[in-house]
Design a protein around this motif. Sequence first.
Motif, mmCIF file in Angstrom:
data_model
loop_
_atom_site.group_PDB
_atom_site.id
_atom_site.type_symbol
_atom_site.label_atom_id
_atom_site.label_comp_id
_atom_site.label_asym_id
_atom_site.label_seq_id
_atom_site.Cartn_x
_atom_site.Cartn_y
_atom_site.Cartn_z
ATOM 1 N N THR A 48 0.854 -1.183 0.000
ATOM 2 C CA THR A 48 0.000 0.000 0.000
ATOM 3 C C THR A 48 0.892 1.236 0.000
ATOM 4 N N PRO A 49 0.633 2.134 -0.934
ATOM 5 C CA PRO A 49 1.473 3.319 -0.974
ATOM 6 C C PRO A 49 1.322 4.143 0.290
ATOM 7 N N ARG A 50 2.448 4.507 0.859
ATOM 8 C CA ARG A 50 2.393 5.300 2.078
ATOM 9 C C ARG A 50 1.964 6.726 1.746
ATOM 10 N N PRO A 51 1.226 7.327 2.642
ATOM 11 C CA PRO A 51 0.880 8.729 2.398
ATOM 12 C C PRO A 51 2.127 9.600 2.486
ATOM 13 N N ASN A 52 2.012 10.802 1.966
ATOM 14 C CA ASN A 52 3.110 11.766 1.956
ATOM 15 C C ASN A 52 4.270 11.309 1.082
ATOM 16 N N LEU A 53 4.058 10.249 0.336
ATOM 17 C CA LEU A 53 5.125 9.767 -0.529
ATOM 18 C C LEU A 53 4.677 10.033 -1.961
ATOM 19 N N ARG A 54 5.584 10.527 -2.779
ATOM 20 C CA ARG A 54 5.220 10.747 -4.175
ATOM 21 C C ARG A 54 4.820 9.426 -4.787
ATOM 22 N N PRO A 55 3.727 9.385 -5.546
ATOM 23 C CA PRO A 55 3.335 8.095 -6.107
ATOM 24 C C PRO A 55 4.402 7.566 -7.057
ATOM 25 N N ASN A 56 4.510 6.261 -7.066
ATOM 26 C CA ASN A 56 5.405 5.570 -7.979
ATOM 27 C C ASN A 56 5.137 6.053 -9.405
ATOM 28 N N ILE A 57 6.196 6.132 -10.195
ATOM 29 C CA ILE A 57 6.029 6.689 -11.542
ATOM 30 C C ILE A 57 5.037 5.866 -12.368
ATOM 31 N N TYR A 58 4.942 4.566 -12.064
ATOM 32 C CA TYR A 58 4.015 3.721 -12.828
ATOM 33 C C TYR A 58 2.576 3.923 -12.380
ATOM 34 N N ASP A 59 2.389 4.510 -11.208
ATOM 35 C CA ASP A 59 1.032 4.704 -10.701
ATOM 36 C C ASP A 59 0.489 6.087 -11.020
ATOM 37 N N ARG A 60 1.347 6.935 -11.565
ATOM 38 C CA ARG A 60 0.872 8.287 -11.825
ATOM 39 C C ARG A 60 -0.029 8.317 -13.044
ATOM 40 N N HIS A 61 -0.819 9.365 -13.119
ATOM 41 C CA HIS A 61 -1.709 9.509 -14.263
ATOM 42 C C HIS A 61 -0.891 9.830 -15.505
ATOM 43 N N ARG A 66 1.546 18.200 -15.560
ATOM 44 C CA ARG A 66 1.874 19.520 -15.029
ATOM 45 C C ARG A 66 2.973 19.447 -13.960
ATOM 46 N N ALA A 67 2.865 18.454 -13.084
ATOM 47 C CA ALA A 67 3.859 18.358 -12.011
ATOM 48 C C ALA A 67 4.973 17.375 -12.352
ATOM 49 N N ALA A 68 5.010 16.941 -13.616
ATOM 50 C CA ALA A 68 5.969 15.894 -13.974
ATOM 51 C C ALA A 68 7.213 16.458 -14.636
#
Lengths: 261, 133
Positions: A48-61, A66-68
């Motif tokens: 489970t992805p921990r909060p406050n952690l940037r999402p894994n690059i494979y999980d990003r939209h 914009r933020a990439a």
Amino acid sequence: MAYTQANPQNPRFSVLSSSSLSSAEHLSPNSSRFSLPNTPSINTTLGTPRPNLRPNIYDRHLSKTRAAEVSASSFAYLFSEVVQYTQKRVSGINDLERRLNILGYRIGMRVLELNVWRTESTSKAPKREIRFLPALMSIHTQVWRAVFGKPADAIEKSVENDDEYMIVDNEPPITRNISIPRDMSQLSCSSFTAGIVEAVLDGLGFVHDWILPKTPLPIQYVQPARVTAHNTPSDADAYPGRTTILIKLERSVIEREELLK
Amino acid sequence: MTIFGLWVINKAGGLVYQRNFGDGLPNLTSNEYLVLAGTLHGIHAITSRLSPTGPSSGAQVIEGETFKLNILLTHTGTLIFLTSLVEPTADAMLQNVYEIYTEAVMKNPFHTPEMPIRTEGFDTKVTALLGGR
């Protein structure tokens, strides 16, 4: 060489690990250019992805870019190291350009896939570009925008040869901080970009003749890159870093274009 | 423009870049420049040890009756010197030179760290900033 022997199963390392590999090997069908690493280098099996952690690059939209963005300075230092690393392992300017081209090729494959997903996945009638000029336009705008954050500056067609097209960038971001020494004035580090373009065209079915594979080593694989980069500073010194990406098409592609008209 | 000279000294005290802008600076041979650069590097090192309040970054300005020498110590130990007449913007200039140095020299794969700077981009950008011939 020790590195390749230690990792015989992982061709990802063989691209640059040793100067003893000839360029023909790099361009052979089994070369690392077309292969994927056997083991994922990034741990994708996070629970489970921990909060406050940037999402894994494979999980990003995929489409939220914009933020990439990546810091241009960080990339400049990385690219500088790439060139230095490569330069230590080659014997000449041509070899250096070819290796940068190969590195770019590996990026281009991914850029094409990503761009297709971004533009076509929401479309009701997804399509693949099969005509050359629209494909060139989409490289000029979409690929450039995805990679460099801005469209290229011009597309030109050679007046001398009908199989040559050019993409012009007045100030390529990746070579902005690079000053080529006088004794290497032929070198263009934008060979990296040429590799990206070559991969995108290959992926769309241009440039190389895929339909007629020749045995045992298809001639097109040992040919130098069909997409090359050249320094073409503008006359008035307005753009000293102006670079032209030259695309030389296969004869068969031009014939196919004629048929499609 | 009242900037007269720009020197870049590497962390070992060697002069890696030296350029004059405008007339008035004495004509020295390259060997004399090297000696002076080494001496200045030494002076800077001494001043950084003289601080009564612990570690210091050393001298930042050396001022004479008619001119001023501004010094910038970068994070990596490289020193940048700027000779000027009493120039109030020299500090900002130094920061700009440092910026150009990181952009055009450090990000250039054909520059070897600690070696003399022979980078066309640095020359062009310094000329654009400080003028000169």
